[in-house]
Design an enzyme around this catalytic site. Structure first.
Site, PDB file in Angstrom:
ATOM      1  N   TYR A 115       0.816  -1.228   0.000  1.00  0.00           N
ATOM      2  CA  TYR A 115       0.000   0.000   0.000  1.00  0.00           C
ATOM      3  C   TYR A 115       0.845   1.272   0.000  1.00  0.00           C
ATOM      4  CZ  TYR A 115      -4.862   1.496   0.430  1.00  0.00           C
ATOM      5  OH  TYR A 115      -6.111   2.000   0.193  1.00  0.00           O
ATOM      6  N   LYS A 149      -3.635   7.249   3.861  1.00  0.00           N
ATOM      7  CA  LYS A 149      -4.803   6.784   4.628  1.00  0.00           C
ATOM      8  C   LYS A 149      -4.572   7.005   6.127  1.00  0.00           C
ATOM      9  CE  LYS A 149      -7.723   5.238   1.482  1.00  0.00           C
ATOM     10  NZ  LYS A 149      -8.846   6.090   1.095  1.00  0.00           N
TER      11      LYS A 149
END
Ligand SMILES: NC(=O)c1ccc[n+]([C@@H]2O[C@H](COP(=O)([O-])OP(=O)(O)OC[C@H]3O[C@@H](n4cnc5c(N)ncnc54)[C@H](O)[C@@H]3O)[C@@H](O)[C@H]2O)c1
Length: 276
Positions: free
Chosen positions: A153, A160
Site C-alpha cells: 500500500y 490513509k
C-alpha cells in the site's frame, strides 16, 4: 426509513462497482435525496451510473485538485438545497510509482499528488459543505485501516493514516457545530481503484480466511453500503473522530486460523513443553 428526508452529497461514484455506488443506491432506497459529483473525462462514467441509480439524478463537477471547484460546489449546493445533512467522501488516487512496494523510490511529486487527492480533499470537502450543514450532520470518508504497514500500500497507506488523523482533527473542529466526522475502514473490494494497486489480489485472497465473519472482495460491497448509510443517519449520534471497521472482523485477529491437522500435530523434538 433510515435516511428519510436527508439531503446527502455523495462523491466517488464511477462505476456500479464503486463503493459509493452501493452507498448511493441504499441511501435512495432509505428515503434520502442525493447529489453526486464527478470529474473530468470520467464524469461521463459517473453520469451513466447516475442514470442507472435514478433517472434525472444530478452530477456536479468536482476535481479535488481544483480549488475553484470547491467554491462552485458550495454555490451549486446552495442553489439546489436549503441545507445539507451528510457528505460521503469516497475519493483516492496514487500514481503507480507510489504503490506496490516502491516505497523507498517514490518521488515527492507522486507522494504529494496522492496526499492532495486522497487526504487533503477531505478537509477541502468539509470546508465547502460546512456552511450548508446548519443543522449538524455526518461526514463519512472511506478508509483502508493504516495503523500498520501493508506489503503493497506504500504511500497510499501513508495517505490513509493521515486521512485517519484528518478525521480526528475535523471531528475536533466541527463537533461544536453538531457535525460528526468518521472513517469507515473497509476490507478489500474489487473496484477500479483497487485494480490499480499492484498485488491487490494477494491481499484480497487471505482476507476471507482470517476474517471471522468471512469476506469476499467481489460480494461484500453491500456490507460497506449498509454501514455507511447507518453512519450517515441519526443512529450514531455521539460517535465522531472514529474509525469503524467493515472488514469481516479481520483487524481483530492476529493471524489466520490454524488448520485442525496442524493444531493436532505432536510437538517437534527439541520444542519446549507448554507452560503449566
Ligand atoms: N476498493 C477497496 O478495496 C477499498 C477498501 C477500503 C477503502 N477504499 C476507499 O474507497 C474509496 C473509493 O474507492 P473505490 O474502491 O470505490 O474505487 P473507485 O475507483 O470506484 O472510486 C475512486 C473515486 O475517486 C475519484 N477521484 C480520483 N481522483 C479524483 C479527483 N482528482 N477529484 C475527484 N474525484 C477523484 C474517482 O473519480 C472515483 O470516483 C477510496 O477512498 C478508496 O481508498 C477502497
Amino acid at each position: 426509513m433510515l435516511l428519510q428526508g436527508k439531503k446527502l452529497l455523495i462523491t466517488g461514484v464511477l462505476t456500479p462497482q464503486s463503493l459509493a455506488y452501493g452507498i448511493a443506491e441504499h441511501a435512495l432506497a432509505q428515503g434520502a435525496e442525493i447529489l453526486l459529483t464527478g470529474f473530468g473525462r470520467a464524469k461521463s462514467l459517473t453520469e451513466r451510473s447516475a442514470k442507472r441509480l435514478k433517472p434525472g439524478l444530478e452530477v456536479l463537477e468536482l476535481d479535488v485538485t481544483n480549488p475553484e471547484h470547491f467554491t462552485a460546489l458550495t454555490a451549486s449546493l446552495r442553489q439546489r438545497w436549503d441545507r445539507l445533512d451528510g457528505v460521503l467522501h469516497s475519493i483516492a488516487y496514487a500514481p503507480e510509482d507510489a504503490l506496490g512496494g516502491n516505497f523507498l523510490n517514490t518521488p515527492w511529486e507522486s507522494a504529494q499528488t496522492a496526499f492532495r487527492i486522497s487526504t487533503f480533499s477531505l478537509k477541502e470537502l468539509a470546508v465547502a459543505c460546512m456552511p450548508l450543514m446548519t443543522q449538524g450532520g455526518s461526514i463519512v470518508t472511506l478508509d483502508f485501516d493504516n495503523r500498520v504497514a501493508w506489503p503493497i500500500y506504500d504511500w497510499m497507506g501513508v495517505c490513509k493514516a493521515a486521512l485517519e488523523a484528518t478525521v480526528r482533527y475535523l471531528a475536533r473542529d466541527l463537533g461544536p457545530k453538531g457535525i460528526r466526522v468518521n472513517a469507515l475502514a473497509a476490507g478489500p473490494l474489487a473496484t477500479i481503484a483497487a485494480k490499480g494497486i499492484p498485488g491487490f489480489k494477494a491481499l484480497e485472497q487471505g482476507w476471507g480466511t482470517q476474517a471471522p465473519l468471512g469476506w469476499s472482495a467481489k460480494d461484500s460491497h453491500d456490507l460497506v453500503a449498509r454501514t455507511a448509510c447507518a453512519m450517515l443517519s441519526d443512529w450514531l449520534p455521539s460517535t465522531t473522530g472514529e474509525m469503524i471497521h467493515v472488514d469481516g472482523g479481520y483487524h481483530a485477529i492476529g493471524a489466520p486460523p490454524v488448520p485442525p491437522e496442524a493444531a493436532a500435530a505432536p510437538a517437534q523434538p527439541g520444542s519446549k513443553p507448554a507452560a503449566e
